[in-house]
Design a protein around this motif. Structure first.
Motif, PDB file in Angstrom:
ATOM      1  N   ASN A 138       0.826  -1.212   0.000  1.00 11.55           N
ATOM      2  CA  ASN A 138       0.000   0.000   0.000  1.00 11.55           C
ATOM      3  C   ASN A 138       0.858   1.259   0.000  1.00 11.55           C
ATOM      4  N   SER A 161      -0.269  -5.903 -10.537  1.00  9.97           N
ATOM      5  CA  SER A 161      -0.062  -6.944  -9.519  1.00  9.97           C
ATOM      6  C   SER A 161       0.144  -6.330  -8.138  1.00  9.97           C
ATOM      7  N   LYS A 183      -3.235  -5.178  -6.838  1.00  8.94           N
ATOM      8  CA  LYS A 183      -4.036  -6.346  -6.439  1.00  8.94           C
ATOM      9  C   LYS A 183      -3.600  -6.851  -5.068  1.00  8.94           C
ATOM     10  N   ILE A 184      -2.303  -6.997  -4.867  1.00  5.65           N
ATOM     11  CA  ILE A 184      -1.811  -7.503  -3.580  1.00  5.65           C
ATOM     12  C   ILE A 184      -2.065  -6.489  -2.470  1.00  5.65           C
ATOM     13  N   ARG A 229      -4.569  -4.436  -2.237  1.00  2.19           N
ATOM     14  CA  ARG A 229      -5.988  -4.538  -1.882  1.00  2.19           C
ATOM     15  C   ARG A 229      -6.261  -5.816  -1.090  1.00  2.19           C
ATOM     16  N   GLU A 230      -5.706  -6.930  -1.553  1.00  6.06           N
ATOM     17  CA  GLU A 230      -5.973  -8.214  -0.912  1.00  6.06           C
ATOM     18  C   GLU A 230      -5.330  -8.305   0.469  1.00  6.06           C
ATOM     19  N   SER A 231      -4.124  -7.767   0.632  1.00  7.66           N
ATOM     20  CA  SER A 231      -3.447  -7.854   1.926  1.00  7.66           C
ATOM     21  C   SER A 231      -4.159  -7.012   2.985  1.00  7.66           C
ATOM     22  N   LYS A 232      -4.693  -5.881   2.574  1.00 12.92           N
ATOM     23  CA  LYS A 232      -5.434  -5.048   3.521  1.00 12.92           C
ATOM     24  C   LYS A 232      -6.778  -5.699   3.858  1.00 12.92           C
ATOM     25  N   ALA A 233      -7.413  -6.303   2.857  1.00 12.52           N
ATOM     26  CA  ALA A 233      -8.691  -6.984   3.086  1.00 12.52           C
ATOM     27  C   ALA A 233      -8.516  -8.173   4.025  1.00 12.52           C
ATOM     28  N   ALA A 234      -7.373  -8.870   3.927  1.00  7.49           N
ATOM     29  CA  ALA A 234      -7.119 -10.019   4.805  1.00  7.49           C
ATOM     30  C   ALA A 234      -7.027  -9.573   6.260  1.00  7.49           C
ATOM     31  N   ASN A 288     -10.496  -8.739   7.529  1.00  3.52           N
ATOM     32  CA  ASN A 288     -11.277  -9.948   7.758  1.00  3.52           C
ATOM     33  C   ASN A 288     -10.954 -10.558   9.117  1.00  3.52           C
TER      34      ASN A 288
END
Length: 232
Positions: A178, A193, A196-197, A199-204, A207
């Motif tokens: 980020n 890429s 994408k990572i 966004r996904e790492s922050k979403a993890a 969660n």
């Protein structure tokens, strides 16, 4: 362990601004440290980026309903980002929940210095005055009471470029990817890429930090017996 220096360099490598094995100049260290702390400060405003809701307590003084809170304040602790729950504990270890109210509700109280056995309301004024915020209780407490609060705390900030990262698993990856986007600032192209990572790492993280939901039926609906949402 990761430090701001290593995380910043990793971010810059993603943007093609540094090579593996590269270093930061003195000017770059100052610049990137400030920007990294700024990003983490903004994350502290997002509930799901805060990995813990901290419970703390303070013994109250009779007829005193106002306390500063923050480093060096009446309540000498890290200044809360937001107080989400509060309660009073008496000398018999009995707890009484407080209603956390907003400024409008507190301002509507005509006689704010009224004494009472137990406070009923807490207003948290998050105004940043010399690093301190303020807690107001109404009515003012009697003796032998302790105030408990649960609050979000600001995420770690870094005093120096070599300060060790002290955050749960997953934060380093989220910070690096980020920060690459944050540093690009529209002036550099960010690889898809990396976006994408990021966004996904922050979403993890969000969660994992999502509070568990406890479901129950109001007593008036459930009636007598031991029925609940789990067993009907």
């Amino acid at each position: 362990m990761a430090t701001p220096s290593t995380m910043v360099i990793n971010s810059l490598i993603m943007l093609g601004a540094k090579e593996i094995g590269g270093t930061l100049t003195t000017a770059e260290q100052t610049h990137y440290l400030a920007k990294l702390n700024s990003m983490l400060e903004s994350w502290s405003l997002e509930r799901l980026m805060c990995y813990q809701v901290v419970e703390e307590s303070k013994a109250l003084t009779a007829s005193d309903g106002t306390y500063t809170i923050g480093s060096g304040g009446d309540w000498d602790t890290a200044r809360p980002t937001k107080i989400v729950q509060a309660w009073i504990r008496d000398s018999d270890n009995e707890d009484t929940q407080l209603k956390v109210i907003n400024a409008d509700s507190y301002n509507s109280i005509p006689a704010k210095t009224t004494d009472g056995t137990y406070p009923e309301y807490l207003y948290y004024d998050g105004a940043f005055v010399a690093g301190l915020a303020s807690i107001y209780l109404y009515p003012e407490p009697s003796a032998s009471l302790t105030l408990y609060i649960s609050s979000w705390k600001q995420l770690q900030s870094f005093a120096t470029i070599s300060t060790t990262l002290v955050l749960p698993p997953g934060y380093q990856r989220a910070i690096e990817y980020n920060f690459a986007i944050d540093e690009a600032g529209g002036l550099r192209d960010v690889p898809a890429s990396v976006i994408k990572i990021a966004r996904e790492s922050k979403a993890a993280i969000k969660n994992v930090n999502l509070p568990d939901v406890f479901m129950s039926l109001d007593y008036g609906i459930a009636g007598h017996g031991h029925s609940n949402i789990l067993n009907g």
